[in-house]
Design an enzyme around this catalytic site. Structure first.
Site, PDB file in Angstrom:
ATOM      1  N   SER A  26       0.921  -1.254  -0.063  1.00 21.50           N
ATOM      2  CA  SER A  26       0.018   0.019   0.128  1.00 21.50           C
ATOM      3  C   SER A  26       0.828   1.133  -0.010  1.00 21.50           C
ATOM      4  O   SER A  26       0.608   2.250  -0.522  1.00 21.50           O
ATOM      5  CB  SER A  26      -0.962  -0.002   1.137  1.00 21.50           C
ATOM      6  OG  SER A  26      -2.095  -0.732   0.991  1.00 21.50           O
ATOM      7  N   ARG A  30       1.701   4.420  -3.139  1.00 28.10           N
ATOM      8  CA  ARG A  30       1.199   5.801  -3.033  1.00 28.10           C
ATOM      9  C   ARG A  30       2.689   6.486  -3.090  1.00 28.10           C
ATOM     10  O   ARG A  30       2.694   7.541  -3.616  1.00 28.10           O
ATOM     11  CB  ARG A  30       0.823   5.867  -1.469  1.00 28.10           C
ATOM     12  CG  ARG A  30      -0.562   5.454  -1.377  1.00 28.10           C
ATOM     13  CD  ARG A  30      -1.253   5.181  -0.048  1.00 28.10           C
ATOM     14  NE  ARG A  30      -2.349   4.714   0.067  1.00 28.10           N
ATOM     15  CZ  ARG A  30      -3.167   3.766  -0.153  1.00 28.10           C
ATOM     16  NH1 ARG A  30      -2.487   2.849  -0.527  1.00 28.10           N
ATOM     17  NH2 ARG A  30      -4.222   3.549   0.041  1.00 28.10           N
ATOM     18  N   GLY A  98      -5.934  -3.833  -7.684  1.00 30.96           N
ATOM     19  CA  GLY A  98      -7.104  -2.856  -7.266  1.00 30.96           C
ATOM     20  C   GLY A  98      -6.492  -1.253  -6.900  1.00 30.96           C
ATOM     21  O   GLY A  98      -7.099  -0.438  -7.551  1.00 30.96           O
ATOM     22  N   ASP A 321      -7.347  -7.085   5.380  1.00 30.07           N
ATOM     23  CA  ASP A 321      -6.026  -8.062   4.526  1.00 30.07           C
ATOM     24  C   ASP A 321      -5.627  -8.993   5.332  1.00 30.07           C
ATOM     25  O   ASP A 321      -5.027 -10.109   4.880  1.00 30.07           O
ATOM     26  CB  ASP A 321      -5.052  -7.260   3.899  1.00 30.07           C
ATOM     27  CG  ASP A 321      -5.555  -6.138   2.705  1.00 30.07           C
ATOM     28  OD1 ASP A 321      -6.718  -6.509   2.233  1.00 30.07           O
ATOM     29  OD2 ASP A 321      -4.704  -5.381   2.354  1.00 30.07           O
TER      30      ASP A 321
HETATM   31  C1  S3P Z   1      -5.826  -1.045  -0.076  1.00 32.67           C
HETATM   32  C2  S3P Z   1      -7.051  -0.954   0.734  1.00 32.67           C
HETATM   33  C3  S3P Z   1      -7.793  -1.944   0.996  1.00 32.67           C
HETATM   34  C4  S3P Z   1      -6.837  -3.510   0.833  1.00 32.67           C
HETATM   35  C5  S3P Z   1      -6.159  -3.493  -0.210  1.00 32.67           C
HETATM   36  C6  S3P Z   1      -5.108  -2.077  -0.116  1.00 32.67           C
HETATM   37  C7  S3P Z   1      -4.891   0.203  -0.437  1.00 32.67           C
HETATM   38  O1  S3P Z   1      -8.750  -2.340  -0.097  1.00 32.67           O
HETATM   39  O2  S3P Z   1      -7.894  -4.475   1.067  1.00 32.67           O
HETATM   40  O3  S3P Z   1      -5.522  -4.698  -0.230  1.00 32.67           O
HETATM   41  O4  S3P Z   1      -3.773   0.181  -0.544  1.00 32.67           O
HETATM   42  O5  S3P Z   1      -5.424   1.312  -0.146  1.00 32.67           O
HETATM   43  P1  S3P Z   1     -10.077  -1.397   0.162  1.00 32.67           P
HETATM   44  O6  S3P Z   1      -9.747   0.239   0.068  1.00 32.67           O
HETATM   45  O7  S3P Z   1     -10.942  -1.497  -1.326  1.00 32.67           O
HETATM   46  O8  S3P Z   1     -10.717  -1.784   1.295  1.00 32.67           O
END
Ligand code: S3P
Length: 441
Positions: A26, A30, A98, A321
């Site tokens: 994460s 960023r 995602g 997670d």
């Molecule tokens: C993440 C946020 C979470 C998490 C994903 C990483 C992020 O998802 O499950 O693995 O880096 O912002 P959501 O924001 O959809 O809950």
């Protein structure tokens, strides 16, 4: 060495050792994205090695960002400034990630060009309306198929909004805040429950400004970010699998140094204490200043006791997670009940269905609920490895965290277990199975 698609996990008596885990996924996304929007050079050390963050780097290169890498060394990003990315030289492929797709959608929405964002089969099945709706309200136009990728994002001059997402999601919050950096006026996200705050911390680290008032987070358009040299902490969500294994197996002790201790991420530590483990946390003093990045330190977990664990809706955003790892406690004599976690159904796989099917295949009792699961105890008539009646086979369904959860569960079996789709670990933890072999005996 890239992991095999099919991996055999042998039972273990205990897990022992000291280690570091790869850089946080994460935080790496960023830092790369904000380094691209900053002015000047950024050097990012311990950048996450997994495929997801590679997808973010590949997309940024297509948007004209100069990124250089040294083998096993830092990556260097030459920032272009907010709103100054180039029209993409091709499709932006987010792969399985995602975070890449949603955060990047927020950024390209504020640029005067169109971008096509695609993902793999899993990502193309995940909900995108949650970012399309606020970004369109800000002025962008986004074509999608029934709310799913591929996304054709037509960027525009954006206007700041107040957005109140229905589900807690750090990805949605971050997408809207990143768009807000490109918008006129201020943009506020009011979350239904607090989620990971890496975006807020990273904005400060890159010299930006962000105001946090309870569950409301506000950024102003027209600000400038400056390139920085930053070090990414170890990924708490990767560490989670070893912490759970150490809590579960008698005689175990695991010490993980340099791991991220952001309070919005470490709710698992409390769950492990409730389970009966001894948990010791030491924060590294020199990197614990909250407005200058992310706290990190050393976590030590030792097995002590095995008690049932119940997790309710209020805790879920802080360990979303880690729920697959936590489920593995149920394979080691524990009993895990989770509710309020329907979001698990729209992760890299339907994690409720995949966990229950996988644990059952391994010979563990598992029940599916609409918004969670109950896992624990050995299934009376299972043919899986946990009961010793033959080799069990669990399918990770292409999901990295399923592969790792099944591997930790399989340590409790009486016979070797097979994990199909185990190569999915490349998404966040390419060396997971080598480390598993090294730490277990
Ligand atoms: C993440 C946020 C979470 C998490 C994903 C990483 C992020 O998802 O499950 O693995 O880096 O912002 P959501 O924001 O959809 O809950």
């Amino acid at each position: 060495m890239s992991p095999s698609a099919v991996v055999t996990v042998v039972p273990a008596r205990r897990i022992l050792g000291r280690l570091r885990v790869p850089g946080d996924k994460s935080v790496s996304h960023r830092y790369a994205l904000l380094a691209a929007l900053a002015e000047g050079r950024s050097t990012l050390t311990n950048f996450a090695p997994g495929a997801d963050c590679r997808s973010t780097l590949a997309c940024l290169r297509r948007l004209g960002v100069d990124i250089s890498e040294e083998a096993d060394g830092p990556i260097t990003v030459l920032g272009r400034g907010i709103g100054r990315l180039s029209s993409p030289s091709g499709t932006l492929d987010a792969g399985n990630s995602g975070t890449t797709m949603r955060l990047l959608a927020g950024i390209v929405a504020g640029h005067p060009f169109s971008s096509r964002l695609v993902g793999d089969r899993s990502l193309s099945g995940r909900p995108m309306r949650r970012v399309i709706e606020p970004l369109e309200r800000m002025g962008a136009r986004i074509e999608a198929t029934d709310g799913h990728a591929p996304l054709l994002v037509h960027g525009a001059r954006l206007q700041g909004i107040v957005h109140r997402p229905k589900v807690p999601s750090a990805q949605v919050k971050s997408a809207v805040l990143f768009a807000g950096l490109h918008a006129a006026g201020t943009t506020t996200v009011v979350e239904p429950a607090g989620t990971r705050d890496h975006t807020e911390r990273a904005l400060l680290a890159f010299g930006g400004s962000v105001a946090v008032d309870g569950l409301a987070v506000t950024v102003a358009g027209g600000q400038r970010l400056v390139g920085r040299d930053l070090s990414v902490p170890g990924d708490f969500s990767s560490a989670a699998f070893w912490l759970v294994a150490a809590a579960a197996l008698p005689g175990s002790r695991v010490e993980i140094a340099g791991v991220g201790l952001n309070p919005t991420r470490h709710a698992l530590l409390d769950v492990l204490k409730r389970f009966g483990a001894k948990v010791v946390v030491e924060v590294d003093a020199q990197v614990s200043t909250p407005d200058d990045g992310e706290p990190q330190g050393t976590i030590t977990v030792e097995h002590q006791d095995v008690r049932p664990v119940v997790i309710g809706p209020g805790e879920v955003p802080g360990l979303i997670d880690e729920l697959p790892a936590i489920a593995a406690l149920g394979a080691h004599g524990g009993h895990v009940t989770v509710s309020g976690a329907a979001e698990l159904r729209v992760k890299e796989s339907d994690r409720i269905a995949a966990l229950v099917a996988g644990f059952r295949a391994l010979g563990v009792n598992a029940d599916e609920r609409p918004d969670g699961f109950v896992i624990g105890g050995r299934a009376p008539h299972a043919s899986g490895g946990l009961t010793g009646h033959g080799a069990a086979v669990a399918d990770a369904r292409g999901d990295h965290r399923m592969a790792m959860a099944f591997a930790i569960a399989a340590l409790a079996a009486d016979a070797p277990s097979t994990i199909e789709g185990a190569d999915a670990v490349v998404i966040s933890y390419p060396g997971f199975f080598e480390t598993l072999g090294r730490l277990t005996s």
